[in-house]
Design an enzyme around this catalytic site. Structure first.
Site, PDB file in Angstrom:
ATOM      1  N   ASP A 150     -13.784  -4.820  -2.375  1.00 19.19           N
ATOM      2  CA  ASP A 150     -13.966  -4.796  -0.640  1.00 19.19           C
ATOM      3  C   ASP A 150     -15.194  -5.006   0.086  1.00 19.19           C
ATOM      4  O   ASP A 150     -16.270  -4.259  -0.133  1.00 19.19           O
ATOM      5  CB  ASP A 150     -13.244  -3.115  -0.163  1.00 19.19           C
ATOM      6  CG  ASP A 150     -12.044  -2.822  -0.521  1.00 19.19           C
ATOM      7  OD1 ASP A 150     -11.208  -3.878  -0.908  1.00 19.19           O
ATOM      8  OD2 ASP A 150     -11.410  -1.194  -0.826  1.00 19.19           O
ATOM      9  N   ASP A 202       0.940  -1.767  -0.227  1.00 20.53           N
ATOM     10  CA  ASP A 202       0.298  -0.138  -0.016  1.00 20.53           C
ATOM     11  C   ASP A 202       0.989   0.989   0.024  1.00 20.53           C
ATOM     12  O   ASP A 202       1.787   1.538   0.794  1.00 20.53           O
ATOM     13  CB  ASP A 202      -0.916  -0.101   0.974  1.00 20.53           C
ATOM     14  CG  ASP A 202      -1.925  -1.596   1.163  1.00 20.53           C
ATOM     15  OD1 ASP A 202      -1.936  -1.769  -0.168  1.00 20.53           O
ATOM     16  OD2 ASP A 202      -2.212  -0.960   1.964  1.00 20.53           O
TER      17      ASP A 202
END
Lengths: 197, 251
Positions: free
Chosen positions: B130, B11
């Site tokens: 998600d 990330d």
């Protein structure tokens, strides 16, 4: 000097990066008068067959590709296009090899399509392309269509079906996997093509 | 035999690798290109770079970082975060990424999946989903996990498959960053339902979690971040463990 054939359907940069890693001089072009100056040619390809053939027609390389006399390496779709046909949008290809590329069948089996990831390539160990590479080594694949087993087949892979993952006919070589994305082993194969083929 | 893939996820925020718990509380975990090279050397099969601040702050993915990664590595990698148009997709691939991951932009405009697949080929289109559990279903969340969409995760997976996604990257937001294990039931349900490869994400804490995601969750690939970043488990150890559990991996 290696010529990379650019026609808007290839992962040109990855191949170029890999050749840089090997310190191999190369250039990128879609013009046959420039590509004619190359000692060897690499023909990458990703994406969809019909668009790729259309792109080759637009840049005027279709007939030229059939008459290349220097060592030539088709990668992924670049290998499949050497056959005469693919069922992907019923597309006629270059026709240097007899056979039809077909889609992996995800309906009659539990196969995920595309075939994506590292899979083994079996070979007899007598082709210079695989010099120093043991049978069963893993290469990176990403494809939904596969080439049939033919007399030019020099490497095979199993994904529900045995298919051609490497081939050679005279000066034309092809690999279904991505040597430029297959780590150290992939670099070895590219090095073999550059130095031995 | 096709091997199961181990995919470290980086990330990236402002050029640094970060990893949060439940999408928040970011901690610094180093230079992405350096980390990527280390992972590649240790046997990572692929990498994913997510520009986690991109959607929230409107930043575009770091194409320069993509170029540096492509020059440094010979394994495939996916770029996500802030990719909202077909041109963004093309730019990421031209910079050297092998695949792009679409998330919020696909939810906002689902036809982006079709258009991107037609432009660059389905094999380069990963749709990231998600997911949060509700009582008896799974719901899709968007904008880096800050907004519920009301969409059912299974129906959304069906839809993006129909639209030509080449792969699914499914993150359990309930598990992400918790090291409590993947949501195996979610994975298995999706894997049985959709015939494109499935990457499991969110919750890895132990080697057993990864094994379970593959054997019980039927995941084709497993993504993890913090267990690798903080050297809790090395990729080579993990692969030996999976190999000893009769899971085909690239050693």
């Amino acid at each position: 000097m290696i010529g990379i054939i650019e026609y808007g359907a290839g992962n040109i940069r990855s191949v170029s990066n890999a050749l840089n890693r090997l310190s191999v001089q190369h250039f990128i072009s879609n013009k046959h008068h420039e590509l004619n100056k190359a000692d060897k040619l690499i023909f990458p390809g990703v994406g969809e067959a019909r668009s790729a053939m259309d792109a080759l027609t637009r840049v005027g390389l279709t007939d030229w590709l059939k008459e290349v006399s220097v060592p030539f390496l088709g990668i992924c779709l670049g290998m499949q296009l050497l056959f005469d046909r693919t069922t992907e949008r019923s597309t006629d290809c270059l026709g240097l090899l007899i056979g039809t590329n077909e889609r992996f069948n995800s309906e009659q089996s539990v196969l995920k399509v595309p075939h994506m990831g590292w899979n083994q390539v079996q070979h007899k160990g007598n082709c210079s392309l695989f010099a120093g590479i043991a049978p069963g080594e893993l290469f990176y694949f990403v494809h939904s269509y596969y080439a049939p087993l033919v007399s030019a087949t020099i490497g095979t892979t199993d994904y529900g079906v045995q298919f051609t993952s490497a081939l050679q006919q005279k000066n034309y070589y092809g690999v279904q996997f991505h040597p430029e994305k297959s780590g150290r082993i992939g670099l070895q194969l590219l090095k073999n093509f550059v130095e031995l083929c | 035999m096709l091997t199961k893939r181990i995919i470290p996820c980086l990330d990236v925020k402002d050029g640094r690798t970060v990893k949060g718990t439940n999408f928040l509380q970011l901690r610094d975990a180093g230079d992405p290109v350096e980390l990527a090279a280390r992972y590649s050397d240790e046997g990572a099969d692929e990498l994913v770079f997510l520009d986690i601040s991109a959607t929230l702050e409107g930043r575009k993915t770091f194409l320069q970082m993509v170029e540096r990664v492509a020059a440094a590595l010979q394994i495939p990698f996916t770029v996500g975060g802030g990719i909202s148009t077909v041109d963004d997709v093309s730019r990421a691939l031209e910079a050297g990424a092998d695949k792009v991951s679409l998330n919020s932009a696909a939810i906002a405009r689902p036809s982006l999946v079709d258009e991107a697949g037609k432009r660059v080929g389905s094999q380069s289109i990963v749709v990231a989903i998600d997911v949060k559990r509700t009582k008896d279903s799974w719901t899709v969340w968007t904008k880096a996990g800050t907004e519920p969409t009301g969409r059912d995760a299974l129906l959304w997976a069906d839809e993006v498959f129909q639209r030509g996604a080449g792969e699914l990257l499914v993150t359990s937001m309930d598990r992400d960053g918790t090291t409590a294990g993947y949501d195996v039931e979610l994975l298995r349900t999706l894997s049985d339902r959709v015939s494109i490869p499935l990457i499991a994400s969110g919750g890895a804490g132990t080697q057993e979690h990864v094994r379970d995601a593959i054997l019980l969750g039927k995941a084709d690939a497993v993504l993890a971040a913090s267990i690798f970043h903080y050297n809790k488990i090395s990729i080579s150890e993990l692969k030996s463990f999976l190999h000893n559990n009769n899971i085909p991996v690239r050693l």
